[in-house]
Structures are given as structure tokens and as C-alpha cells.
Design a protein around this motif. Structure first.
Motif, short mmCIF file in Angstrom:
data_model
loop_
_atom_site.label_atom_id
_atom_site.label_comp_id
_atom_site.label_asym_id
_atom_site.label_seq_id
_atom_site.Cartn_x
_atom_site.Cartn_y
_atom_site.Cartn_z
N PHE A 48 14.12 -15.16 -33.34
CA PHE A 48 13.39 -14.06 -32.70
C PHE A 48 13.26 -14.32 -31.20
O PHE A 48 13.15 -15.47 -30.77
N GLU A 77 8.77 -13.06 -27.34
CA GLU A 77 7.66 -12.12 -27.50
C GLU A 77 7.51 -11.69 -28.97
O GLU A 77 6.41 -11.58 -29.50
N LEU A 78 8.66 -11.48 -29.61
CA LEU A 78 8.65 -11.06 -31.01
C LEU A 78 8.10 -12.19 -31.88
O LEU A 78 7.30 -11.97 -32.79
N THR A 130 4.41 -12.50 -31.97
CA THR A 130 3.63 -11.47 -32.66
C THR A 130 2.98 -12.10 -33.89
O THR A 130 3.68 -12.64 -34.76
N LEU A 136 4.30 -12.34 -37.68
CA LEU A 136 5.50 -11.55 -37.95
C LEU A 136 6.65 -12.40 -38.50
O LEU A 136 7.19 -12.12 -39.57
N TYR A 138 8.28 -12.47 -42.24
CA TYR A 138 9.69 -12.25 -42.60
C TYR A 138 10.20 -13.36 -43.51
O TYR A 138 10.90 -13.12 -44.48
N ALA A 194 17.28 -11.38 -34.37
CA ALA A 194 16.89 -10.23 -33.53
C ALA A 194 18.00 -9.89 -32.55
O ALA A 194 18.59 -10.77 -31.92
N ALA A 245 15.47 -5.77 -32.24
CA ALA A 245 14.12 -6.32 -32.15
C ALA A 245 13.07 -5.23 -32.30
O ALA A 245 12.02 -5.43 -32.90
N GLU A 246 13.36 -4.04 -31.77
CA GLU A 246 12.40 -2.93 -31.89
C GLU A 246 12.21 -2.53 -33.35
O GLU A 246 11.13 -2.15 -33.77
N LYS A 299 9.96 -4.79 -35.49
CA LYS A 299 8.51 -4.62 -35.30
C LYS A 299 7.94 -3.53 -36.19
O LYS A 299 6.74 -3.45 -36.37
#
Ligand SMILES: [Zn+2]
Length: 678
Positions: free
Chosen positions: A223, A226-227, A230, A233, A237, A264, A281-282, A285
Motif C-alpha cells: 500500500f 497514506e493508504l 488508514t 485498512l 484486507y 495498490a 488505491a482509490e 478505500k
């Protein structure tokens, strides 16, 4: 771009295609790759043993061959023309040779972030950038030793980058400082048709877990920082991947690989590859992805990558994956959710113009909506009907036997049929022939139902009609009594047929397939109106029920955001006239009086008084398609601006501010055919 509730509906998921039969001696490609995403420079050394002495290969035009050698002796390499963005190269190999060594290098194209998923589907060039690099299997960034081959790849990238290809991680070096390099080696020991290479400034998380009836599996997320930061997150996964691996190992057979990674991408892709999925990546989320598309992707390691697709009679893997993932998850949630998914497939099919229907045997990959309606929807429905026909137990045995027999090979619809025939102990030739080879589907109806009392029993006679030529069908019938109803199945394989049933009591009426378990052309009564019909209308109309300026302004912006084509404004009194869809917007009291003045059905009692705004489509019986947005105040209308266009699949919604607190599709069990007494 609007996002639906499941990812196959948004992004095509390309699965590595079938490389023909598995053979032990499939050629081996060894690659040493040095990639510097910042400068986009790549340098590679390939070792391979081509089958022909006059070896010709292709490389992308951004790559130049520097040298070739065998047995330590240099060999001349000549350019041999080009086609599109590909350059052909040619080397004459010596008669006796261990390995050909090829050195090549170049500067790759910059990653183009403006690509949308449609572009991403249409063959990409190998691309690099510090924010992410993607060298697709089909982009000729390596020389192919044959149609299918095994590989070993060693990757080297700068310290802040990570890189991978599908396969088993053999070794990995994490650099001690910023001047070092990250190195990782991967091996793929089954015949593959290509190699996808991905790199990015990722944070890796890893967990090794035991999976039932298989060895330990290495789970990873790659990832962006920033991801990865989260909350929960990445760990979520990893948990979910593990859950899916367990589920399918149990349902089908041991997981066929040693790892699974969620990677990602800076691009809006959704690619499934053996041992990993490469996803925007979007998209990662989005809250629903873990519950839907992730399972679909994990399952492709069995269907598509574990058993590859022999395309000679169409692609079965999307249908089976949709059935065992997306659809099965709905079934796990509720009967109603599963019915809504079947309704969605049948609705998509009903929207395909006559003449544009494709047979399932002709489906290869999704290229447009009509192909998806067949390759995903119809194919999944074929599995629903098959399980209804042979029963849950035989279906499960068939799935397991198919896996056992064909893993790491290419298999066709015929191989699936054979596995299910063995499990069920019956021929399924007619079933598969009609659903695979015929485009479209049958129209079926109950033309008449009469009952006669005879010796204390009720003899029910049904006149059934089918479009020509008739299909061999098992029809689910709902026998509706005054106080209850029951389901039964009857066979029907003629254009006109009369069936007689013996019942204990006189039914009120009969309904054909109310649960939508049959692939067919639905009657209009079974297609409840949903907002999408307004969203995509070519000539929509807008009626503003309120006169307050603030409210009218909010209503107009909502309408322009909602419709794909600009609406024409009409007076609320005209809402019941004409054929083009109308959207009526206003405050509660104004909406109620506008509906009454135009002699339209009132606000549904199930919605009245709820939330800050209510949205509904009017009953299909009214001639003018009418949808209504009714809000408490201008603020409540403005809150719908962003969310409302995402709810095209619904018939009605209740909003509290911008949040949809309740929603649904109007019940539409179909026409109740009354039973006449004789
Ligand atoms: Zn898929």
C-alpha cells in the motif's frame, strides 16, 4: 465516474489467459531487472533457451537490445522491422548452446494518471514513475521464449521503492539506508502466458497463515504510505484475504499458490493475476470492496489462474467466479439480496437491444455492457439453474471434481459439463447446449389456469406458452392459496403445453417464477422501476413543485447533477402527461399537493414521515414514468447532490442528510394468473 456496488461491474478484470496444456518442459525465462522509476530507466538481462535457432522476438519500442551472447561468445542481433509500438529482433543461435543471454535497456513512458479504466483495458505501454510503475504482461517488456513459459525474475529498485511480479517470493533484501537498493526474486513454476511487473513507493505488511488442507500462505499488502496509514485498512484486507482463502480452499480444494498480495495502483485498474490483485488505491478505500470484489479476485486464483480458460467454446470463469463470489455473498446475506442480484442480471439483459444478443459460447472478455450481461450475468444464472437442477450436493461434488481434474490446465465449458454430469449421474448435454449456444432467452407465460373438483381433489390445468423454438425448462410455479402459497417445479419443453396438477385445495392463482430463478425475458410486471431509468433517460423532464426561490435553486442543481442529459422543465400539472420520464422535486407539502392535482399516486405510506428526504419511483402502472424527490427543506435537497446519482439501482430511498438510511426495490413478484373454476 459513478461507482456501483461491485467491482466487476466497473473494471474489467483481466485474468492471465490460457497458455494451452500444461507440459513439464515449458521453457524457462530468467530475468534480472533493474528499474529506476524516478528516471524511468530500465536495464534488464534475460536468459532463455529458445526453441528455434532462428530466434525472433519482440520488444516495446522504448527498449533497445544492447548485446546478445551464448556460450560466452557475442552474437549479432538485428532489428527486423516493427509493428505499431513493437520492434522485432532476430538472433541466429549456435547449434549447441546452453542459454541465450540478452541485454536490453531503455527509458519507459511516464505513467499517465489521466488514463481511465477503459484505456487501462486496451493494451498499455510499459510505464514508470516514482509514484508507481506498471509493466503489463502484454506490453513486450521482456523476450518471450514461447507461448507459455515458466519464469524466475529478480528485481532491483531504489531504496524507497518496492517491486513484484506474480509468483513465489524466493528472496528479498531490504536496504539498510537510502543509498541501497531493494531486491526481490520471484519464481513462477507453472506455465504462464506473460509477466506483469509492478513497482511503487509501498509499505509492505505481511502475515503468514496456515490455510486448511494446504501449506502456509504468505499474505501481503503493498500500500502507499497514506493508504497504509488508514486505520485498520491494510490489516482488514489481510484478514479478509485469509477468510476468502479459507472459504474457497474448503469449497473447492487447496489454494494452488504460496502467496496472495493486494497491491495498490495509482491507476484506476482492477487486475487479477495469479497470487495477487492490482487495484487502484482509490478503489481500495471504498468500503464495499473488501466484501465483494476482493473475494471475486481471490477466487480467480482457482477459476482463471488455477484452472485456466480454454476459450474454444467461451469463457466460463467470469460466470463461475461471479456465482461463487459476488452472488454467493448476497446469498449469505439474505434471500432478498440474492433475488435482487438475479433481478439485476435479468434487467441488464432486458436492456440489451434485440439483435445485439451474444451467445455464452461467444463470450471471451467484457468489452461492453452487452457482453457483460452475458459473460457475467447469464453465465452466473446458468450456474444458479444448474444447481437448482442437480441439487446442492451434486453441484459441490462437480465443482471439486472439476478442480481436482483440471488444475494448472486449460479447461472448457465441456469439461465443466462432464464434471457435473459425473457428479449428478445424468446427461446435461441439452441443458448446456441451449444455454451456451443460443443467444437471448425464452419468453414464458401461463396463458390460462383452470380448476375442476374431482373425487375430493382439485385438478388444475395449466396452459403454458413459450417463444419459439422452445427451450427445455424446469419452471418454478407459485401456487397461491387464500391463506398461504407453495412452490413447485414442472418440466416444460414445448411451445404450447398443457400441464395437469392434482391439489388438495382450490388455489386463488398461479405465478410463474416469482423468485426469478430462470434466465428469460421478464414480463414488464417483474421489472420494478429504478432510478437508473431516469438517470440515463435521453430526454428527461423536470417538474418543480415548490415556488420558494432557495428550494427551486437547490432542486435545479440536484437535477443537473442527477440526469446524464439536461432536463426540460415542465409545469407540475403536466407530470402525468407524455412518455418521457419526469422527476418531480419539492418540499413535502408541495409535492403532495402537486401529485394530487396531477391525479398521480400519492406518497407511498411506507416512506411518509421518514428522514430528511424521500425519493421514490412511481408504480409501473402509471403511463408516464415518474420519480419524486421530496425534502423537508432546501438544505435537505442540497444534501442529496453528491449521493443521489450513486443509487441508480434503487426504487426508493430515505435520506437523513446525505446518508441513505433505507432503500430498496419495489416488490414485483409478477402477474398472478387467476384460477378459473370449471
Ligand atoms: Zn472476474
Amino acid at each position: 465516474m459513478s461507482l456501483g456496488s461491485c467491482w466487476p461491474a466497473l473494471f474489467a478484470l483481466l485474468v492471465l489467459a490460457a497458455p494451452g496444456p500444461s507440459w513439464a518442459a515449458s521453457p524457462l525465462l530468467e530475468l534480472d531487472v533493474e528499474l529506476d522509476p524516478g528516471s524511468r530507466h530500465i536495464r534488464a538481462v534475460a536468459f532463455l533457451r529458445p526453441e528455434l535457432h532462428d530466434f525472433r522476438f519482440e520488444l516495446h519500442e522504448s527498449l533497445q537490445v544492447g548485446s546478445a551472447s551464448a556460450n560466452g561468445e557475442p552474437l549479432p542481433v538485428v532489428a527486423a522491422g516493427s509493428q505499431g509500438s513493437l520492434r522485432r529482433w532476430r538472433v541466429q543461435l549456435p547449434a549447441r548452446m546452453d542459454k541465450l543471454r540478452l541485454e536490453y535497456a531503455g527509458t519507459l513512458a511516464a505513467l499517465d494518471r489521466s488514463l481511465d479504466h477503459r484505456h487501462v483495458l486496451r493494451g498499455l505501454a510499459p510505464m514508470a514513475s516514482a509514484e508507481g510503475s506498471f509493466l503489463p504482461a502484454g506490453a513486450a517488456w521482456y523476450p518471450r521464449p514461447g507461448a507459455a513459459f515458466r519464469y524466475r525474475v529478480t528485481l532491483s529498485v531504489p531504496a524507497d521503492q518496492r517491486a513484484l511480479v506474480p509468483g513465489t517470493l524466493q528472496s528479498e533484501e531490504i536496504p539498510a539506508g537510502p543509498s541501497g537498493r531493494y531486491r526481490a526474486s520471484f519464481a513462477f513454476s507453472h506455465p504462464a502466458e506473460g509477466i506483469d511487473l509492478m513497482a511503487g513507493p509501498w509499505v509492505i505488511r505481511e502475515r503468514t497463515v496456515p490455510i486448511a488442507n494446504g501449506g502456509p500462505v504468505r499474505l501481503r499488502t503493498y500500500f502507499f504510505r497514506e493508504l497504509d496509514a488508514t486505520e485498520g485498512l491494510a490489516e482488514g484486507y489481510l484478514d479478509d484475504v485469509r477468510r476468502y482463502l479459507e472459504r474457497y480452499a474448503d469449497e473447492i480444494g487447496a489454494y494452488p499458490f504460496t502467496e496472495f498480495s493486494v497491491v495498490a495502483s495509482p491507476l484506476p485498474t482492477g487486475f487479477g493475476m495469479p497470487t495477487l490483485t492490482y487495484v487502484g488505491a482509490e478503489v481500495l478505500k471504498l468500503p464495499f470492496i473488501r466484501g465483494t470484489s476482493l473475494g471475486h479476485e481471490v477466487l480467480h486464483n482457482w477459476w482463471g489462474n488455477g484452472v485456466r480458460v480454454d476459450y474454444t467454446r467461451g469463457n466460463w470463469s467470469e460466470g463461475l467466479t461471479t456465482f461463487m463470489a459476488d452472488y454467493a455473498f448476497k446469498e449469505n446475506e439474505s434471500e432478498q439480496g440474492a433475488r435482487e442480484m438475479r433481478l439485476g442480471w435479468l434487467r441488464d439483459y432486458a436492456a440489451v437491444p434485440a439483435g445485439a444478443h451474444q451467445s455464452l459460447a461467444d463470450f471471451r472478455t467484457r468489452t461492453h455492457g452487452a457482453a457483460a450481461a452475458v459473460g457475467y450475468g447469464k453465465a452466473a444464472m446458468v450456474f444458479v439453474m444448474l444447481r437448482d437442477t442437480i441439487g446442492e450436493d451434486a453441484f459441490r461434488r462437480g465443482i471439486r471434481a472439476f478442480w481436482e481434474r483440471h488444475r494448472f490446465q486449460a479447461a472448457s465449458w465441456d469439461d465443466l459439463r462432464t464434471a457435473f454430469e459425473k457428479a449428478a449421474g445424468t446427461s446435461l448435454r441439452a441443458f448446456f447446449e441451449q444455454w451456451l449456444n443460443r443467444a437471448g432467452g425464452p419468453e414464458v407465460k401461463i396463458a390460462d389456469a383452470t380448476a375442476k373438483a374431482e373425487a375430493g381433489k382439485i385438478r388444475l390445468t395449466l396452459a403454458l406458452e413459450q417463444s419459439a423454438p422452445a427451450y427445455a425448462l424446469r419452471l418454478p410455479l407459485e401456487i397461491v392459496y387464500p391463506d398461504r402459497s407453495e412452490m413447485l417445479w414442472i418440466g416444460n419443453d414445448r411451445r404450447r403445453d398443457v400441464e395437469t396438477l392434482e391439489l388438495d385445495t382450490l388455489p386463488r392463482g398461479i405465478r410463474l417464477d416469482p423468485e426469478l430463478r430462470l434466465w428469460r425475458v421478464l414480463e414488464p410486471e417483474q421489472l420494478p422501476p429504478i432510478l437508473r431509468q431516469w438517470l440515463i433517460a435521453p430526454a428527461p423532464r423536470l417538474a418543480l413543485a415548490s415556488s420558494v426561490r432557495d428550494v427551486r435553486a437547490a432542486a435545479s442543481s440536484l437535477a443537473s447533477r442527477f440526469f446524464e442529459s439536461p432536463p426540460r422543465e415542465i409545469a407540475p400539472e403536466d407530470s402525468s402527461r407524455g412518455d418521457d420520464p419526469v422527476l418531480l422535486i419539492g418540499l413535502h407539502a408541495d409535492v403532495d399537493s402537486a401529485l394530487a392535482r396531477a391525479n398521480l399516486p400519492p406518497r407511498p405510506s411506507s416512506l411518509a414521515g421518514r428522514g430528511s428526504a424521500q425519493v421514490w419511483t412511481a408504480d409501473a402502472k402509471s403511463r408516464t414514468p415518474l420519480a419524486v424527490v421530496s425534502a423537508r427543506d432546501a438544505e435537505a435537497l442540497r444534501a442529496l447532490l453528491r449521493p443521489l446519482p450513486h443509487y441508480g439501482a434503487q426504487s426508493w430511498l430515505v435520506f437523513e442528510g446525505a446518508r441513505a438510511v433505507d432503500r430498496g426495490i419495489w416488490p414485483a413478484p409478477g402477474r398472478l394468473v387467476p384460477v378459473r373454476s370449471r
